[in-house]
Design a protein around this motif. Structure first.
Motif, PDB file in Angstrom:
ATOM      1  N   ALA A 128     -71.946 -38.821 -36.107  1.00 18.21           N
ATOM      2  CA  ALA A 128     -71.776 -39.782 -35.016  1.00 18.21           C
ATOM      3  C   ALA A 128     -71.356 -39.080 -33.734  1.00 18.21           C
ATOM      4  O   ALA A 128     -71.853 -39.398 -32.627  1.00 18.21           O
ATOM      5  CB  ALA A 128     -70.729 -40.825 -35.408  1.00 18.21           C
ATOM      6  N   GLN A 129     -70.469 -38.130 -33.898  1.00 18.93           N
ATOM      7  CA  GLN A 129     -70.009 -37.367 -32.732  1.00 18.93           C
ATOM      8  C   GLN A 129     -71.181 -36.610 -32.089  1.00 18.93           C
ATOM      9  O   GLN A 129     -71.292 -36.530 -30.874  1.00 18.93           O
ATOM     10  CB  GLN A 129     -68.950 -36.374 -33.229  1.00 18.93           C
ATOM     11  CG  GLN A 129     -68.162 -35.679 -32.163  1.00 18.93           C
ATOM     12  CD  GLN A 129     -67.272 -34.595 -32.751  1.00 18.93           C
ATOM     13  OE1 GLN A 129     -67.509 -34.134 -33.871  1.00 18.93           O
ATOM     14  NE2 GLN A 129     -66.260 -34.188 -32.012  1.00 18.93           N
ATOM     15  N   ALA A 130     -72.070 -36.071 -32.950  1.00 18.64           N
ATOM     16  CA  ALA A 130     -73.235 -35.350 -32.428  1.00 18.64           C
ATOM     17  C   ALA A 130     -74.175 -36.304 -31.701  1.00 18.64           C
ATOM     18  O   ALA A 130     -74.796 -35.941 -30.699  1.00 18.64           O
ATOM     19  CB  ALA A 130     -73.974 -34.652 -33.577  1.00 18.64           C
ATOM     20  N   ARG A 131     -74.258 -37.524 -32.219  1.00 14.88           N
ATOM     21  CA  ARG A 131     -75.098 -38.503 -31.525  1.00 14.88           C
ATOM     22  C   ARG A 131     -74.601 -38.749 -30.104  1.00 14.88           C
ATOM     23  O   ARG A 131     -75.379 -38.931 -29.186  1.00 14.88           O
ATOM     24  CB  ARG A 131     -75.074 -39.842 -32.281  1.00 14.88           C
ATOM     25  CG  ARG A 131     -76.063 -39.915 -33.415  1.00 14.88           C
ATOM     26  CD  ARG A 131     -76.254 -41.358 -33.882  1.00 14.88           C
ATOM     27  NE  ARG A 131     -76.617 -41.333 -35.286  1.00 14.88           N
ATOM     28  CZ  ARG A 131     -75.799 -41.608 -36.288  1.00 14.88           C
ATOM     29  NH1 ARG A 131     -74.564 -42.003 -36.055  1.00 14.88           N
ATOM     30  NH2 ARG A 131     -76.228 -41.516 -37.531  1.00 14.88           N
ATOM     31  N   LYS A 132     -73.239 -38.712 -29.982  1.00 13.99           N
ATOM     32  CA  LYS A 132     -72.665 -38.969 -28.667  1.00 13.99           C
ATOM     33  C   LYS A 132     -72.713 -37.740 -27.773  1.00 13.99           C
ATOM     34  O   LYS A 132     -72.784 -37.840 -26.570  1.00 13.99           O
ATOM     35  CB  LYS A 132     -71.220 -39.430 -28.820  1.00 13.99           C
ATOM     36  CG  LYS A 132     -71.102 -40.826 -29.422  1.00 13.99           C
ATOM     37  CD  LYS A 132     -69.646 -41.246 -29.523  1.00 13.99           C
ATOM     38  CE  LYS A 132     -69.477 -42.471 -30.411  1.00 13.99           C
ATOM     39  NZ  LYS A 132     -68.183 -42.466 -31.108  1.00 13.99           N
ATOM     40  N   HIS A 133     -72.610 -36.579 -28.398  1.00 18.19           N
ATOM     41  CA  HIS A 133     -72.555 -35.337 -27.608  1.00 18.19           C
ATOM     42  C   HIS A 133     -73.739 -34.457 -27.945  1.00 18.19           C
ATOM     43  O   HIS A 133     -73.586 -33.410 -28.563  1.00 18.19           O
ATOM     44  CB  HIS A 133     -71.265 -34.577 -27.903  1.00 18.19           C
ATOM     45  CG  HIS A 133     -70.048 -35.385 -27.637  1.00 18.19           C
ATOM     46  ND1 HIS A 133     -69.592 -35.667 -26.366  1.00 18.19           N
ATOM     47  CD2 HIS A 133     -69.197 -36.015 -28.484  1.00 18.19           C
ATOM     48  CE1 HIS A 133     -68.498 -36.420 -26.442  1.00 18.19           C
ATOM     49  NE2 HIS A 133     -68.231 -36.656 -27.712  1.00 18.19           N
ATOM     50  N   PRO A 134     -74.914 -34.842 -27.529  1.00 18.40           N
ATOM     51  CA  PRO A 134     -76.100 -34.077 -27.908  1.00 18.40           C
ATOM     52  C   PRO A 134     -76.080 -32.677 -27.317  1.00 18.40           C
ATOM     53  O   PRO A 134     -75.476 -32.444 -26.271  1.00 18.40           O
ATOM     54  CB  PRO A 134     -77.244 -34.904 -27.333  1.00 18.40           C
ATOM     55  CG  PRO A 134     -76.641 -35.718 -26.251  1.00 18.40           C
ATOM     56  CD  PRO A 134     -75.235 -35.968 -26.639  1.00 18.40           C
ATOM     57  N   LEU A 135     -76.684 -31.771 -28.050  1.00 22.30           N
ATOM     58  CA  LEU A 135     -76.854 -30.391 -27.594  1.00 22.30           C
ATOM     59  C   LEU A 135     -75.566 -29.765 -27.121  1.00 22.30           C
ATOM     60  O   LEU A 135     -75.556 -28.930 -26.224  1.00 22.30           O
ATOM     61  CB  LEU A 135     -77.917 -30.339 -26.483  1.00 22.30           C
ATOM     62  CG  LEU A 135     -79.296 -30.784 -26.968  1.00 22.30           C
ATOM     63  CD1 LEU A 135     -80.291 -30.726 -25.829  1.00 22.30           C
ATOM     64  CD2 LEU A 135     -79.730 -29.897 -28.109  1.00 22.30           C
ATOM     65  N   ARG A 136     -74.475 -30.163 -27.729  1.00 26.59           N
ATOM     66  CA  ARG A 136     -73.173 -29.586 -27.417  1.00 26.59           C
ATOM     67  C   ARG A 136     -73.190 -28.103 -27.693  1.00 26.59           C
ATOM     68  O   ARG A 136     -73.438 -27.690 -28.825  1.00 26.59           O
ATOM     69  CB  ARG A 136     -72.115 -30.209 -28.322  1.00 26.59           C
ATOM     70  CG  ARG A 136     -70.872 -30.636 -27.579  1.00 26.59           C
ATOM     71  CD  ARG A 136     -69.828 -31.138 -28.524  1.00 26.59           C
ATOM     72  NE  ARG A 136     -69.005 -30.024 -29.016  1.00 26.59           N
ATOM     73  CZ  ARG A 136     -67.935 -30.205 -29.782  1.00 26.59           C
ATOM     74  NH1 ARG A 136     -67.579 -31.427 -30.172  1.00 26.59           N
ATOM     75  NH2 ARG A 136     -67.226 -29.175 -30.178  1.00 26.59           N
ATOM     76  N   VAL A 187     -76.505 -33.530 -38.879  1.00 30.62           N
ATOM     77  CA  VAL A 187     -75.759 -33.412 -37.623  1.00 30.62           C
ATOM     78  C   VAL A 187     -76.657 -32.850 -36.525  1.00 30.62           C
ATOM     79  O   VAL A 187     -76.684 -33.357 -35.389  1.00 30.62           O
ATOM     80  CB  VAL A 187     -74.519 -32.518 -37.806  1.00 30.62           C
ATOM     81  CG1 VAL A 187     -73.768 -32.375 -36.489  1.00 30.62           C
ATOM     82  CG2 VAL A 187     -73.600 -33.090 -38.877  1.00 30.62           C
ATOM     83  N   ALA A 188     -77.437 -31.824 -36.876  1.00 28.82           N
ATOM     84  CA  ALA A 188     -78.307 -31.188 -35.875  1.00 28.82           C
ATOM     85  C   ALA A 188     -79.330 -32.172 -35.330  1.00 28.82           C
ATOM     86  O   ALA A 188     -79.604 -32.205 -34.120  1.00 28.82           O
ATOM     87  CB  ALA A 188     -79.011 -29.983 -36.518  1.00 28.82           C
ATOM     88  N   THR A 244     -83.484 -25.683 -37.638  1.00 33.05           N
ATOM     89  CA  THR A 244     -82.986 -27.037 -37.358  1.00 33.05           C
ATOM     90  C   THR A 244     -81.876 -27.073 -36.335  1.00 33.05           C
ATOM     91  O   THR A 244     -81.614 -28.109 -35.745  1.00 33.05           O
ATOM     92  CB  THR A 244     -82.426 -27.661 -38.655  1.00 33.05           C
ATOM     93  OG1 THR A 244     -81.345 -26.837 -39.110  1.00 33.05           O
ATOM     94  CG2 THR A 244     -83.502 -27.752 -39.728  1.00 33.05           C
ATOM     95  N   GLY A 245     -81.162 -25.943 -36.201  1.00 32.36           N
ATOM     96  CA  GLY A 245     -79.988 -25.970 -35.343  1.00 32.36           C
ATOM     97  C   GLY A 245     -78.709 -26.304 -36.084  1.00 32.36           C
ATOM     98  O   GLY A 245     -77.625 -26.261 -35.516  1.00 32.36           O
ATOM     99  N   GLY A 246     -78.820 -26.624 -37.375  1.00 31.96           N
ATOM    100  CA  GLY A 246     -77.608 -26.843 -38.168  1.00 31.96           C
ATOM    101  C   GLY A 246     -76.874 -25.538 -38.408  1.00 31.96           C
ATOM    102  O   GLY A 246     -77.484 -24.471 -38.422  1.00 31.96           O
ATOM    103  N   HIS A 247     -75.567 -25.597 -38.614  1.00 32.53           N
ATOM    104  CA  HIS A 247     -74.758 -24.397 -38.803  1.00 32.53           C
ATOM    105  C   HIS A 247     -73.869 -24.555 -40.041  1.00 32.53           C
ATOM    106  O   HIS A 247     -73.031 -25.445 -40.101  1.00 32.53           O
ATOM    107  CB  HIS A 247     -73.907 -24.139 -37.559  1.00 32.53           C
ATOM    108  CG  HIS A 247     -73.142 -22.854 -37.617  1.00 32.53           C
ATOM    109  ND1 HIS A 247     -72.186 -22.506 -36.701  1.00 32.53           N
ATOM    110  CD2 HIS A 247     -73.206 -21.813 -38.487  1.00 32.53           C
ATOM    111  CE1 HIS A 247     -71.668 -21.318 -37.003  1.00 32.53           C
ATOM    112  NE2 HIS A 247     -72.278 -20.890 -38.086  1.00 32.53           N
ATOM    113  N   VAL A 248     -74.053 -23.657 -41.014  1.00 31.65           N
ATOM    114  CA  VAL A 248     -73.300 -23.699 -42.269  1.00 31.65           C
ATOM    115  C   VAL A 248     -72.429 -22.460 -42.379  1.00 31.65           C
ATOM    116  O   VAL A 248     -72.900 -21.348 -42.129  1.00 31.65           O
ATOM    117  CB  VAL A 248     -74.278 -23.765 -43.466  1.00 31.65           C
ATOM    118  CG1 VAL A 248     -73.564 -23.478 -44.784  1.00 31.65           C
ATOM    119  CG2 VAL A 248     -74.971 -25.119 -43.522  1.00 31.65           C
ATOM    120  N   GLY A 249     -71.169 -22.646 -42.756  1.00 33.85           N
ATOM    121  CA  GLY A 249     -70.279 -21.513 -43.017  1.00 33.85           C
ATOM    122  C   GLY A 249     -70.123 -21.301 -44.509  1.00 33.85           C
ATOM    123  O   GLY A 249     -70.075 -22.277 -45.264  1.00 33.85           O
TER     124      GLY A 249
END
Ligand SMILES: Nc1ncnc2c1ncn2[C@@H]1O[C@H](COP(=O)(O)O)[C@@H](O)[C@H]1O
Ligand SMILES: Nc1ncnc2c1ncn2[C@@H]1O[C@H](COP(=O)(O)O)[C@@H](O)[C@H]1O
Ligand SMILES: Nc1ncnc2c1ncn2[C@@H]1O[C@H](COP(=O)(O)O)[C@@H](O)[C@H]1O
Ligand SMILES: Nc1ncnc2c1ncn2[C@@H]1O[C@H](COP(=O)(O)O)[C@@H](O)[C@H]1O
Ligand SMILES: [Mg+2]
Ligand SMILES: [Mg+2]
Ligand SMILES: [Mg+2]
Ligand SMILES: [Mg+2]
Ligand SMILES: [Mg+2]
Ligand SMILES: [Mg+2]
Ligand SMILES: [Mg+2]
Ligand SMILES: [Mg+2]
Lengths: 229, 229, 229, 229, 229, 229, 229, 229
Positions: free
Chosen positions: E221-229, D220-221, D86-91
């Motif tokens: 929301a931040q991810a929506r604004k900054h995709p593929l960061r 988020v991903a 998915t591209g999600g990142h969990v710590g």
């Protein structure tokens, strides 16, 4: 609400009814007192709220009144009522001064059951030396049962039970705050006692402790009068 | 699983790491012991299971071994390791014989921190007279802190704390059954103590009690050496 | 009700009696204060209700009064009473502002036992960086014991005990609501500490924490004066 | 006993079923695994007893097996099953080594939900300095959610949540003995946290913590891929 | 008592300080509000007593005031303060009307953190059909996190978490009497949930639930604004 | 030890004795079974240990045996014993598969009391849609009482009680770990139910739930036969 | 580990030491038995593990042995030891058969203290009619104190105490599962008794109940012999 | 705050909504009563505070009012509302007078559900002979279900359930102080009952007990009318 007094109880059990005043309305307490006076000639009320006390003093002004302020308790008796005198002897000890109200409940009911009661209050735990003298006096006066009231760490009943050859009733009181407060540590500690021969009643149950001690003392006293029955 | 020893801890805190063996596999304990030996020259293991003990005796056969059977504890040290001798003096008292294993944990760690340790075991509560003599001896030998271990009613630490002018650490032990059993009444009773100056650690935490007492004793000992610092 | 002050206690224990005002009537507190003044020249009252405070200020207007408002505590001393100055140094830290009243109890009793007391209040946990500076100051001023008061999660005492080579007394406060509230989580968390050398007193027991810390500090101070005794 | 797998669950919730092996018989686990494999091509089993593990390895020898020994967990998948990415990142952070098995459960399920998982184990609490570096790395790698596992005093999740601008899931573990032991103090302490933005799951519920963190990270991903949706 | 505001916190954590008014005196609350206004231009006060509310309205009459009566909460901001608008979307659902005050706390703080908040109150449990429609609306409006508040049996959060592919924060409320009352059954039930992906905060901790949900939503929301960061 | 069977009980109560096998020795169970067979022609044993099962099968090989493996229960009857058929109808539903053994206890005793029993197992909570169909069937078949067994969050009984116009008996099961585990959360949650008309029995008390449901069903069945009595 | 027998205890208290065998190693029990035999001529051991029993039978084969299998208890006496015969009479009643082992502990110690003991086991609660006859017999035989053992709901002691004019000792037993199981409901129920004159000991503490009852009975018996002392 | 009445509930469940007045403001209660009156023609309010009662009497002065003072409950109905008469018969028994308010809640709701209700209050436990007569009357009048309310030791429901062949609902009341007080011992004792066929509701939940009993009675009554359906 109808009230059903149990007149046979005192005869059956050798212990009087005690009205628990704290959660009752004044009118209820008066009705119960009247029923008990009609039945046995005496009514015992514990934990009266102050307005109830005033009302009782007024309503029963033609009766004999015995007030025990610290316990918020009152005994109302018909003028012709004769309290028994059994010859039993109960000792009541408290660890601190905060335990006194509950101890006084025990003293009152034991007296109403006909016992002589000797009270030793605030003997402390830190200064156990203060305990030894009075305890020796009690024993040499043929005490039949001892109630020991304590809050907080509840250590005193175990200490007493470890020293005397007499049945001891542990009476935990709701003294103390934080974990184990309100008598919880005291009760648990008495239940976990290392001393043999310590039985307990619930937190603040002075009536229960007094009745148990008086039942024991009265049985012994009866035996003194009726040897080899 | 990677192990991250914290070599700075002993220096920072003045107290050694102690490996808790009960829930660790033998291989883990060995790895931790090796890490600690590499760091400070000494490894302390508590609550070893017996197969772990055998394995450690075998693996570290070229090291100096100090076994404390009752506590299921072991100290492994490099032959050149010199245990400190601080001059601090810690007393350790138990109410019964069942409290001894936990008391021995406290004794072990206090010794490893450089203290002289005096143990007085099974003084009872019912017979407090048996306590007085040994306590007087401890005080006249300038004990700096006293650990008192007790299960069941947990009354002894309060009694001791009421008698001595030295900091007392209450150490509840998981002795007793029924309500308040497994050390619960003992712990609550110590938290509710009527005696001033009693602090406690958790049930069966001999290591914690020993470290606290040794920290106190070592600080006093240091002050003896460096007056008016 | 008769009151039995234990005049020997302060001499025996090195710690003064403290009257717990919260559940006592004003007349009882006055009587106890008089007994203590007669015995040792000083009476300490904690958790006074406000009407009691007013009454005490009035009754003892010819005495020296030291008020500690936040702790609802008061020290009454005979004009000729000289408080000891032992040279011991106690640090008292709080996590938040709600912990201050209990911390002030600890401070008061430690001062009355002759210690210098340094208070550091509201250091937070979220911002541990704010803790480091004041802690370093304490240590470089030879603090002998540290009391750390915290409610809610009770994390601060463990953090402090993990950083300093001085005995730490954890003082949980009855701050927080919901499960684990009123100091329960704080107390349990301190009992379960990962840090060695943390001993605890009961929730809100500022007096107990202060006495324990002062006993430690005074013992160290005495050693400073009497080296190699 | 009939088994009713809920095939729609994974689609509805975005989280796979996990079979709880501890209290199930081997035959039951096999039947459930078969049902799940038939439905979604993958079966996840946690807390397998060792005889169950052996049986599964045997029965499903033609499938792709992923073993996670510390967690006693296994993932069985059809050879053609493609795990999502998915591209999600969990710590995932643990306070001690004893917390690792539960943390591994969280890691496993988050990975199966398609997340990248970064584990930082045994950071301690006493030495918080050891925490700072790895935490900074996590943040600079755009971690979306952090699981923090801790037993005993459970202080670490609060400390982490006080430092990072990312949602933190507190995962109490059943480490510790005495009062507040078996994860109780850890859980209460997390519920009482002073840090904002800390939510918790039950003691030892690694699956729950991992699913929650992965749900957050996956959301988020997804937003990263579908901006301004 | 000195107050130590932590101005860096909001920047570090992305969540504002919230003053807990219930146990603070009016003067303390005012001082804290002034410190926060000086630092960040905004002060949030929850659980104000009514006299505190009146005083705040008076003292800060030149500021912008946002009152949330049900939550007994207030936001005071400098006229020039601009609340952020992040684009995050938080849903807040309650089982009953008694859960609303706590839910409103969550709503308030999520809004102050810049989120859009959709509230669905009193959906009941007995009539789950009433839940389905509003839930579908929430999901089709891209809600990022859902807070579900429930007292008594606390069943609703599990039901919701079983239906939606979004992180759910369970918020138990102190509703209910008898065993398991005051939110205890609700909390335990959420901790024991059968539904994956439900994390919880403590009883009545609306602030904690709101902050957690907003942290999640803001990250999305931040991810929506900054995709593929 | 003498055994005193109470032969009048079944007649008086309409419910048979059930021997609790878990804590009894095989010889005791056999003796009790013989006494019950002599009295009423039937003996019901629950929670047999496996060695007891084998022994019973052997000793009573000339009797009619009905085994219910999942419940570890057995019914032994004299060949001439005729089980009643009352016409009552009891429904038994479980949330998961782990609840089945306890549900089977309820089913067994209801059947022995003469009821028809319909079981619906593992309906889940997350997928409530799976519940609706079977429930409708039950109702259209004139079910008289429904037992709902659930562990973990215990939500299912409340959901069912909110949907049906029939008395529901909640049966919590000892499923779940961590806080509220072993059936605690399930029981509390049922006691705190928002649904009217849900009564509960203790954790794992399948016998109690079955007897209660059968008493209800039998009373309804009797009324069906004796209208307008 | 040194053992410190307290020889004066029996003389001081009128009750013998009883060794608690459950958690002691065989060697420890033997050593304690030897110490007690040397001191008083008799050793009482309760809750022996079976290997300890075998060892004791072997080691003390030249002594008089009294075994009480149900209680896992043994009395070892020197051949010349003469057990006292006080004339006291103790009644012991159990609600069920599972309460018998604990009741037997009480019986044993009361006998060893010189009392006549009458046991009435398994009177049930559901069939109170079965209680009336035996109770009348006990009273007409001048019983001095009655121990009533009960697990589960613990109702029997209250019922008995409501009927007899003799002190009653409630003895809760660890019978029952689920909430309130293992004797907890029984103990609480006895503490909350509506009947006057019921005192209790801890769960399963047969020794404590027996000693208390025997202390009472012996005191009465002594009074019978020494009238009007 | 919007209120969402669930008009379908009474039809679906056969039980009316009851407004819990204790924690609601007068305006809320009035709004809810209006909604219920609009929906079903009747509103039931329990645990009204006295100012709420006065307001309701005033607002709904044109409606039919039924007051149940002891329960602090009120039924408001539209003049044209006709309460059902089902023919079901519910018995309600209390142990003491303090249990009456909660019992009256049960009576009220059972009556509103169309049942005949027979109340027997204050039968005591100590004098069980007083119970027998009224119980026999109930049974001979075809009672369908019995609610038994008791506080303190909670023994009465078990005693009744052991005697009658009718389903019994145990209703613990919050009577009693100390350990197990406020209904805790009563509830646990009922859950641990030795009597078959006793189900319970939570402490003080008179509504729940009344609804359950009425659901049973109405089902039986319906069967009486529709035999062999
Ligand atoms: N202060 C008290 N503590 C314990 N029990 C009491 C107390 N006062 C009365 N009782 C007992 O409680 C029972 C119930 O009291 P009542 O509610 O007044 O009928 C009575 O039978 C008394 O024996
Ligand atoms: N028996 C014990 N009781 C209490 N604490 C211990 C014990 N043994 C070790 N510890 C402490 O527990 C901490 C964690 O232990 P470990 O899991 O071995 O790393 C160590 O830092 C020790 O100080
Ligand atoms: N180790 C675990 N901890 C918590 N929940 C789990 C665990 N393993 C499985 N579950 C969940 O518990 C639910 C019931 O599991 P089962 O009894 O296997 O059907 C499943 O739906 C899982 O989501
Ligand atoms: N089964 C028992 N239950 C309760 N107390 C006991 C029991 N056996 C022994 N005791 C008491 O527990 C104390 C400590 O026992 P011990 O650990 O054997 O020294 C003894 O003084 C006995 O009076
Ligand atoms: Mg005093
Ligand atoms: Mg001993
Ligand atoms: Mg602050
Ligand atoms: Mg470590
Ligand atoms: Mg509603
Ligand atoms: Mg399932
Ligand atoms: Mg039986
Ligand atoms: Mg009464």
């Amino acid at each position: 609400v109808t009230i059903r007094p149990d007149p046979g109880r005192e005869r059956r059990k050798g212990a009087p009814e005690v009205v628990f005043g704290e959660t009752k309305e004044t009118a209820q307490v008066i009705a119960m007192a009247q029923a008990l006076l009609a039945g046995s000639g005496r009514a015992i009320i514990s934990r009266m709220r102050s307005e109830t006390k005033e009302a009782l003093l007024d309503v029963f002004r033609d009766y004999t009144i015995r007030l025990r302020e610290a316990a918020r308790a009152m005994v109302i008796s018909r003028p012709d009522f004769v309290r028994p005198d059994t010859g039993g002897h109960v000792g009541i000890i408290t660890a601190g001064t905060s335990d006194v109200p509950v101890a006084e409940e025990a003293a009152l009911v034991a007296e109403e059951m006909g016992c002589r009661v000797t009270c030793i209050y605030d003997v402390g735990v830190a200064g156990l030396h203060r305990l030894v003298g009075p305890l020796r006096d009690l024993l040499s006066n043929d005490v039949d049962a001892i109630v020991v009231a304590a809050g907080m760490d509840g250590a005193l009943p175990s200490v007493v039970a470890g020293l005397v050859p007499v049945p001891v009733i542990g009476l935990p009181t709701s003294v103390g705050y934080g974990l184990g407060g309100k008598g919880m540590a005291a009760l648990l500690s008495m239940l976990q006692t290392c001393a043999p021969g310590l039985a307990v009643v619930n937190i603040d149950n002075g009536i229960g402790a007094g009745v148990t001690a008086a039942l024991i003392a009265n049985r012994v006293a009866q035996a003194r009068k009726h040897p080899l029955r």
